[in-house]
Design a protein around this motif. Structure first.
Motif, mmCIF file in Angstrom:
data_model
loop_
_atom_site.group_PDB
_atom_site.id
_atom_site.type_symbol
_atom_site.label_atom_id
_atom_site.label_comp_id
_atom_site.label_asym_id
_atom_site.label_seq_id
_atom_site.Cartn_x
_atom_site.Cartn_y
_atom_site.Cartn_z
ATOM 1 N N THR A 242 0.843 -1.200 0.000
ATOM 2 C CA THR A 242 0.000 0.000 0.000
ATOM 3 C C THR A 242 0.872 1.243 0.000
ATOM 4 O OG1 THR A 242 -1.712 -1.170 1.246
ATOM 5 C CG2 THR A 242 -1.828 1.236 1.193
ATOM 6 N N PRO A 243 0.820 2.036 -1.071
ATOM 7 C CA PRO A 243 1.643 3.254 -1.113
ATOM 8 C C PRO A 243 1.083 4.325 -0.191
ATOM 9 C CG PRO A 243 0.243 3.146 -3.050
ATOM 10 C CD PRO A 243 0.024 1.856 -2.302
ATOM 11 N N SER A 244 1.926 5.266 0.172
ATOM 12 C CA SER A 244 1.499 6.388 0.999
ATOM 13 C C SER A 244 0.463 7.222 0.259
ATOM 14 C CB SER A 244 2.706 7.265 1.348
ATOM 15 O OG SER A 244 2.284 8.484 1.926
ATOM 16 N N LYS A 245 -0.531 7.691 0.986
ATOM 17 C CA LYS A 245 -1.549 8.544 0.369
ATOM 18 C C LYS A 245 -0.983 9.933 0.058
ATOM 19 C CE LYS A 245 -6.480 9.549 0.752
ATOM 20 N NZ LYS A 245 -6.817 8.789 -0.462
ATOM 21 N N HIS A 246 0.114 10.281 0.737
ATOM 22 C CA HIS A 246 0.776 11.578 0.531
ATOM 23 C C HIS A 246 2.173 11.290 -0.032
ATOM 24 C CE1 HIS A 246 -2.472 12.992 3.121
ATOM 25 N NE2 HIS A 246 -2.104 12.073 4.005
ATOM 26 N N PRO A 247 2.267 10.967 -1.316
ATOM 27 C CA PRO A 247 3.530 10.432 -1.850
ATOM 28 C C PRO A 247 4.612 11.492 -2.006
ATOM 29 C CG PRO A 247 1.965 10.792 -3.634
ATOM 30 C CD PRO A 247 1.221 11.078 -2.362
ATOM 31 N N ASP A 248 5.852 11.099 -1.710
ATOM 32 C CA ASP A 248 6.991 11.920 -2.089
ATOM 33 C C ASP A 248 7.556 11.362 -3.390
ATOM 34 O OD1 ASP A 248 8.463 9.640 -1.411
ATOM 35 O OD2 ASP A 248 9.097 10.439 0.535
ATOM 36 N N THR A 249 8.647 11.902 -3.865
ATOM 37 C CA THR A 249 9.170 11.466 -5.164
ATOM 38 C C THR A 249 9.643 10.009 -5.132
ATOM 39 O OG1 THR A 249 11.314 12.441 -4.588
ATOM 40 C CG2 THR A 249 9.830 13.779 -5.937
ATOM 41 N N ASP A 250 10.138 9.557 -3.979
ATOM 42 C CA ASP A 250 10.558 8.154 -3.883
ATOM 43 C C ASP A 250 9.355 7.216 -3.975
ATOM 44 O OD1 ASP A 250 13.220 8.818 -3.638
ATOM 45 O OD2 ASP A 250 13.207 8.798 -1.439
ATOM 46 N N ASP A 251 8.244 7.612 -3.371
ATOM 47 C CA ASP A 251 7.024 6.803 -3.459
ATOM 48 C C ASP A 251 6.550 6.689 -4.913
ATOM 49 O OD1 ASP A 251 6.823 6.445 -0.648
ATOM 50 O OD2 ASP A 251 5.849 8.397 -0.445
ATOM 51 N N VAL A 252 6.581 7.808 -5.618
ATOM 52 C CA VAL A 252 6.142 7.812 -7.015
ATOM 53 C C VAL A 252 7.064 6.936 -7.863
ATOM 54 C CG1 VAL A 252 5.808 9.254 -9.067
ATOM 55 C CG2 VAL A 252 5.012 10.053 -6.830
#
Length: 375
Positions: A242-252
């Protein structure tokens, strides 16, 4: 094109150009030659009593109202190359595309459902995407399966200011051209599926999937996002993480690697589905711009030990699978000879047989690991 536009492209002083063109009964052949080259025209066209018939230009779907726009000489050359392939296929080919899904430009349509049914038509499974080694491998697989249905997918490099790709729609011999200039394979994949939407819609033109100023482009983008990241299978493709709902560039970047699509397409699609919070795309775009640019444009060419890749592989990258399937038997049966095939498509006689034999020899297992570098 104004005199000032033309002088800039010719790198001439506008006063000197005006003097040559308007101040003499006949401009010098040197100037005519420069103008002809810049406009991709034969010199004799300027001496004809009537304007010769030219292939029609392409609408630019990056505008509010898709109209023809000025394009660089390199882009005009690529358009003429694609038109030559299509024109020759219409005249000679025996293997047309048939029964392609029909994408309506204006009809009220469940775009997500239609995109998923189109994906099934082309035989691109969720397992194909989940198990692909990386975006490069998944791109090659998608390209092959789209071409298996009779759509030409060509590669060419032209200025990115003129678009990410274009489509020459036709009911039996449609052509997609993907711009290889700087685009990562993940971004090329989104461009490919966006242009596929244009094919299914029957709308020829130049596009950049991330410039959406009209209804057609928005529909084509929604199709591409739903095709490559189906709502019902997002969690499967993300392998249940489950990805973060508030993504940073690493999440993307992580989501992009899992989905095998571009980072910008990933953040747009997950925001569209409510997995990322609203505004995530704008925030991501602002951050990457502040850091020097969009990572989807950062792919470098191959190189390895510096040795050039085999010509049969670079020709397969440029001309694709369907081109070989269609033109190899035409050449073998004498319906077209090597010189005329070269004149129509730019494929030199010296490379024709090696490329055709290589394309036919590839097994399904080899396709999974196929690494095609640009020329």
């Amino acid at each position: 094109m104004s005199m000032r536009d033309l002088s800039k492209r010719l790198q001439m002083d506008v006063a000197d150009l005006r003097s040559e063109v308007e101040g003499k009964s006949e401009p010098g052949l040197g100037v005519i030659g420069k103008i002809a080259r810049e406009l991709s025209l034969p010199k004799f066209a300027f001496f004809m009593s009537r304007l010769p018939e030219l292939d029609s230009g392409l609408p630019d779907f990056r505008s509010d109202e898709p109209n023809e726009t000025q394009k660089s000489r390199q882009t005009v050359d690529v358009i003429q190359f694609a038109q030559g392939v299509q024109r020759t296929a219409i005249e000679l080919a025996n293997e047309p595309a048939r029964d392609l899904p029909q994408f309506k430009a204006t009809a009220v349509q469940d775009l997500d459902a239609f995109a998923f049914s189109a994906r099934n038509y082309f035989g691109i499974s969720i397992e194909d995407q989940r198990d692909a080694r990386d975006a490069k491998a998944f791109y090659t697989l998608c390209r092959k399966k789209i071409e298996d249905k009779g759509i030409y997918v060509l590669h060419a490099s032209f200025p990115s200011e003129d678009g990410s790709g274009f489509c020459l729609a036709h009911p039996e011999h449609p052509v997609i051209v993907v711009n290889t200039k700087n685009q990562t394979r993940a971004r090329r994949l989104f461009t490919l599926i966006h242009e596929l939407a244009h094919v299914l819609m029957g709308k020829s033109g130049i596009s950049d999937p991330f410039i959406r100023k009209n209804a057609i482009e928005k529909r084509c983008n929604r199709f591409a996002g739903a095709f490559l990241a189906p709502k019902a299978f997002i969690h499967t493709l993300l392998k249940n993480a489950t990805p973060s709902k508030h993504p940073d560039t690493d999440d993307v970047a992580w989501v992009s690697r899992r989905l095998k699509i571009s980072q910008e397409a990933s953040v747009l699609r997950l925001e569209q589905l409510g997995i990322f919070e609203e505004g995530s795309h704008s925030s991501w775009l602002a951050i990457v711009k502040s850091r020097g640019g969009n990572p989807d444009y950062s792919e470098k060419g191959g190189g390895g030990n510096g040795a050039p890749p085999p010509q049969e592989k670079t020709k397969l990258a440029r001309y694709g699978f369907h081109f070989a399937q269609v033109f190899s038997p035409l050449l073998a049966t004498g319906k077209i000879d090597p010189i005329n095939l070269y004149r129509a498509t730019g494929l030199k006689p010296a490379y024709q047989k090696a490329y055709f034999d290589y394309a036919k020899s590839l097994t399904s297992d080899e396709l999974l690991d196929l690494d095609l570098d640009d020329e």
